[in-house]
Scaffold this motif. Structure first.
Motif, PDB file in Angstrom:
ATOM      1  N   ARG A 585       0.921  -1.334   0.084  1.00  0.00           N
ATOM      2  CA  ARG A 585      -0.046  -0.232   0.109  1.00  0.00           C
ATOM      3  C   ARG A 585       0.895   1.349  -0.003  1.00  0.00           C
ATOM      4  O   ARG A 585       0.670   2.119  -0.816  1.00  0.00           O
ATOM      5  N   VAL A 586       1.783   1.263   0.770  1.00  0.00           N
ATOM      6  CA  VAL A 586       2.657   2.486   0.913  1.00  0.00           C
ATOM      7  C   VAL A 586       3.593   2.537  -0.214  1.00  0.00           C
ATOM      8  O   VAL A 586       3.825   3.850  -1.023  1.00  0.00           O
ATOM      9  N   GLY A 587       4.039   1.483  -0.931  1.00  0.00           N
ATOM     10  CA  GLY A 587       4.552   1.752  -2.265  1.00  0.00           C
ATOM     11  C   GLY A 587       3.895   2.344  -3.400  1.00  0.00           C
ATOM     12  O   GLY A 587       4.360   3.024  -4.045  1.00  0.00           O
ATOM     13  N   ALA A 588       2.511   1.942  -3.368  1.00  0.00           N
ATOM     14  CA  ALA A 588       1.703   2.192  -4.374  1.00  0.00           C
ATOM     15  C   ALA A 588       1.126   3.704  -4.018  1.00  0.00           C
ATOM     16  O   ALA A 588       1.183   4.271  -5.080  1.00  0.00           O
ATOM     17  N   ILE A 589       1.231   4.154  -2.841  1.00  0.00           N
ATOM     18  CA  ILE A 589       0.765   5.730  -2.698  1.00  0.00           C
ATOM     19  C   ILE A 589       1.858   6.471  -3.234  1.00  0.00           C
ATOM     20  O   ILE A 589       1.498   7.580  -3.915  1.00  0.00           O
ATOM     21  N   PHE A 590       3.077   6.102  -2.914  1.00  0.00           N
ATOM     22  CA  PHE A 590       4.027   6.992  -3.487  1.00  0.00           C
ATOM     23  C   PHE A 590       4.688   6.436  -4.647  1.00  0.00           C
ATOM     24  O   PHE A 590       5.723   7.395  -5.360  1.00  0.00           O
ATOM     25  N   HIS A 591       4.369   5.854  -5.384  1.00  0.00           N
ATOM     26  CA  HIS A 591       4.862   5.229  -6.797  1.00  0.00           C
ATOM     27  C   HIS A 591       4.940   6.384  -7.912  1.00  0.00           C
ATOM     28  O   HIS A 591       5.970   6.232  -8.552  1.00  0.00           O
ATOM     29  N   ASP A 592       4.309   7.252  -7.890  1.00  0.00           N
ATOM     30  CA  ASP A 592       4.124   8.146  -8.830  1.00  0.00           C
ATOM     31  C   ASP A 592       4.282   9.786  -8.490  1.00  0.00           C
ATOM     32  O   ASP A 592       3.590  10.631  -9.056  1.00  0.00           O
ATOM     33  N   ILE A 593       4.999   9.796  -7.395  1.00  0.00           N
ATOM     34  CA  ILE A 593       5.450  11.209  -7.001  1.00  0.00           C
ATOM     35  C   ILE A 593       6.111  12.062  -7.819  1.00  0.00           C
ATOM     36  O   ILE A 593       6.249  13.142  -7.687  1.00  0.00           O
ATOM     37  N   GLY A 594       6.955  11.478  -8.742  1.00  0.00           N
ATOM     38  CA  GLY A 594       7.666  11.960  -9.818  1.00  0.00           C
ATOM     39  C   GLY A 594       6.753  12.981 -10.866  1.00  0.00           C
ATOM     40  O   GLY A 594       7.567  14.059 -11.428  1.00  0.00           O
TER      41      GLY A 594
END
Length: 806
Positions: A585-594
């Motif tokens: 979940r936490v990886g998915a939340i931040f995966h597109d912060i770029g």
């Protein structure tokens, strides 16, 4: 060839223009420090860390034996602490032994020799006495006057009554009676005679033994049975007079004879005390005495707190110290060191074999290997400190050393590693620490087994903790109840000493509290030093108030909504295959912060009617799209996000192709005859490896593709998901994934179910038939003139409707 070179130069110039205009970053993908990466893969460094761990284990085992300090006590002082025996031992009670030896020596009879001089003197005196009687008789017979002169026996005979003298003369002249008298006299001398003073000096019941002239020991007899000269004379006279028939002068004769015999024998007696032989026999009897041995059981108090130190207590403590030194001498330092080296090596080999075959990611990563070794070293040191603290406080509180096993934080390695590296790693490392600690405690098998069981229970309990409070409470309760309930000895001792259960519970609770606090502090330290992530730290990052997520909500709301949807897909899929849902979940939340750098170039954030990619070439557009991975890594490093999040950002596209712009590039360059390099439209990678990152990668693709479906249905979702999975497999995007086909099937089913429920349809709501109601929002916004015109139209319409109804 010229055309190809020209195309290459044009691509580089276009890329440079985009970099200068800020549309494309000019740097390479930022990752961790290259030196750190090299160290993480260095075999030499890994071997060095293993050797360091081996040396530390040997040092911990070779350190001075863990036992309470006895200290130096002096007589009559108050004991500053309670001292317990750490092992069974037996010592000689010297004071009691001396008493037994003294009693045995007292029971040895006194040895006496017959004095030849005294006997010879008495025999000579007897002859002189007999001669004096005959001389007086001859003088009376010849009517001569007897002049005794200075001769003692002549004077003695001269004092005798005439009747007594005549009786003695008859006794002498009677050969039979003379022989009887002489025999009784010599027999009395040979039996032994004490002087009055010597006999009175011996206590009642004192035994003696007489050594005859030939050196033979006679049977023991009481000293009181040995006659004095007077008593011996009475025995002689009584034995002689029993053959004398006259009764008239018997009494006078007896008294005269007793007096004469006493004078003949003298007053010193015939026995001489043999001091040398008496002492020799006493020493022999003392040496045959069995020493008094006192048995001290393990954990028995040698001296209690505030007790007056007596000589017996000092003797007991000295014996305990000698026994301890003896135990250490039995196994020399060299032998003990060799044994510790071998056992530590064997344990490390077995743990290494398990790690290599089951958890290769730990063996191949020096960072994880260093983390595991650090946990082992820290836990061994903490165990050592807890043991010393227990001995320190137990000596003042009077706690039995038998509770030492309840005071060692055996669950600490499992509580730490279960949330950092996994449950199975925590069990094996916990067993290793328990084995080393058991060897530190004199190879206690019970402690080793208890440590293994408690590590299993602690690892099972804390591995699913999602916040630090839950982690602390789980550790506290499982350690407390495990130590308390596994102390079987306390149950047997409870009927005799009910307070032992209270002490057991108290020590177990303090151990649990110390373990929970130490685990909580060490978790923060290890997360900071080694960059590991736990469910607790990841759960905190799920908070939408994180600065990056707040920016994502405001600057790229479409990407934020997309990330939340991907997080939901990933979380449920991770649960389906027993992966870590929080990590997914936490990886998915931040995966597109770029996408925060250029949010308008991504379709989900483009709320306007214009497409910013319409004026760009496909290659430039693809570079912007590809660059969001690099920008995401920059932001992740800037905000110090966990490694698992950085892996999700870097790997969630793998080496996938930006298909839309690649197809456009093919169409645009088809007429020009320019070849399109497919690698320029692919993400730089690397491919996803861990299960959670793989799930995020698949969920990202499925969620994005699901937006393009018209009138979505469960069948359409299933076909879409299945097609994406097959495409990823054919393209090799799952080549490095630590996932099975069966798990992929479960992930696919989870995605289909979640997407279906998230895009469910609704029934069409009926329109409001009452159209006469005014629009509240319109009333607030229209002018009075317009409102009057609207009312006029409504009025005319109402009239028309009424006519139609009629």
């Amino acid at each position: 060839m010229f055309t190809t070179l020209k195309n290459y130069v044009n691509r580089k110039l276009n890329k440079r223009k985009m970099e200068q205009s800020g549309l494309l970053g000019s740097r390479k993908l930022r990752t961790d420090n290259p030196l750190v990466d090299a160290a993480d893969r260095s075999k030499v460094l890994g071997i060095f860390m293993l050797l360091l761990l081996w040396v530390v284990c040997v040092m911990m085992l070779t350190m001075p034996s863990l036992s309470p300090d006895i200290g130096r006590l002096v007589l009559n002082q108050r004991a500053p602490k309670t001292i317990f025996a750490e092992f069974d031992f037996v010592y000689e009670d010297k004071k009691a032994t001396e008493k037994l030896r003294a009693a045995a020596a007292e029971e040895v009879p006194l040895y006496f020799n017959l004095s030849k001089n005294a006997i010879n003197t008495a025999e000579q005196n007897l002859q002189l006495f007999l001669k004096a009687i005959i001389s007086r008789s001859n003088s009376l017979k010849n009517n001569n006057r007897l002049d005794p002169g200075d001769e003692f026996f002549a004077n003695l005979v001269a004092t005798l009554d005439e009747n007594v003298h005549n009786t003695l003369l008859e006794l002498i002249r009677n050969e039979q009676q003379l022989q009887n008298f002489t025999r009784e006299f010599n027999l009395a001398l040979s039996r032994g005679i004490f002087s009055r003073e010597e006999k009175d000096s011996y206590k009642v019941g004192q035994n003696i033994r007489i050594v005859d002239s030939q050196g033979r020991d006679r049977l023991p007899r009481l000293a009181v049975s040995v006659p004095t000269p007077t008593e011996a004379a009475e025995q002689i006279v009584d034995a002689v007079l029993k053959y004398y028939s006259s009764g008239e002068n018997r009494k006078a004769l007896r008294a005269a004879l007793i007096q004469c015999c006493v004078s003949i024998m003298g007053s010193k007696g015939t026995l001489k005390f043999n001091f040398e032989k008496t002492e020799a026999m006493r020493q022999e009897a003392a040496s045959r005495t069995v020493p008094v041995m006192v048995e001290i059981k393990k954990h028995q108090p040698l001296i209690t707190y505030n007790q007056i130190v007596t000589s017996e207590a000092l003797e007991r403590l000295d014996a305990y110290g000698e026994a301890s030194e003896g135990r250490l001498r039995e196994t020399g330092s060299g032998q003990r060191l060799f044994k510790n080296i071998i056992w530590s090596f064997i344990l490390m080999v077995f743990i290494g074999i398990y790690m290599y075959h089951i958890h290769r990611e730990i063996v191949r990563s020096n960072r994880k290997l260093a983390l595991t070794g650090s946990v082992v070293i820290v836990c061994l040191i903490v165990n050592y400190l807890f043991i010393e603290l227990f001995y320190f406080f137990s000596s003042f509180l009077g706690i039995s050393p038998g509770l030492i096993h309840n005071a060692i934080p055996m669950a600490l390695p499992a509580a730490l590693l279960a949330v950092m590296l996994g449950f199975r790693v925590s069990i094996y490392v916990g067993f290793f620490v328990a084995a080393i600690t058991a060897m530190m405690m004199n190879y206690s098998f019970e402690l080793g087994m208890k440590g293994l069981v408690i590590c299993c229970l602690a690892g099972i309990t804390v591995r699913s903790a999602t916040n630090y409070r839950s982690y602390f409470m789980r550790t506290l309760f499982i350690v407390f109840f495990s130590f308390w309930l596994l102390d079987f000895d306390s149950y047997w001792q409870a009927p005799a000493a009910p307070d032992v259960l209270v002490w057991t519970a108290g020590v177990a609770f303090m151990n649990a509290l110390g373990t929970a606090i130490a685990a909580l502090l060490l978790i923060f330290i290890f997360e900071l030093l080694f960059g590991v992530s736990t469910n607790m730290s990841l759960f905190m990052l799920c908070d939408y108030n994180h600065p990056l997520l707040k920016r994502l909500q405001l600057e790229a709301p479409g990407t934020f909504h997309h990330s939340l949807t991907v997080a939901t897909l990933a979380e449920y899929a991770a649960k389906a295959i027993n992966a870590n849902p929080i990590k997914a979940r936490v990886g998915a939340i931040f995966h597109d912060i770029g996408k925060l750098v250029k949010p308008g170039y991504f379709v989900e954030n483009n709320t306007g009617e214009t497409d910013k990619h319409s004026d760009l070439r496909p290659r430039m557009s693809s570079l912007i799209i590809l660059n969001h991975v690099k920008e995401g890594m920059d932001l992740a490093l800037k905000y110090k996000l966990k490694r698992v999040i950085r892996d999700a950002i870097q790997q969630h596209h793998g080496t996938d192709i930006v298909l839309y712009f690649y197809k456009r590039a093919l169409e645009d360059n088809k007429e020009k005859g320019i070849a399109v390099d497919e690698s320029e439209y692919r993400y730089p990678g690397p491919l996803p490896v861990e299960k959670e990152v793989v799930i995020v990668s698949l969920a990202d693709a499925c969620e994005a593709a699901s937006r393009s479906l018209q009138k979505p249905t469960p069948n359409k979702f299933e076909a879409l998901v299945w097609e994406i999975f097959r495409k990823r497999i054919r393209d090799g995007q799952l080549s490095n994934a630590q996932i099975t086909i069966a798990e992929l099937a479960l992930i696919r089913n989870s995605f289909v179910k979640t997407l279906t429920t998230m895009n469910h349809g609704r029934i069409e709501y009926p329109k409001d038939e009452n159209e006469n109601e005014s629009d509240l929002f319109l009333e607030k916004s229209v002018t009075p003139a317009a409102k009057a015109e609207v009312d006029k139209k409504n009025g005319s319409k109402t009239c028309t409707d009424s006519r139609t109804a009629n």
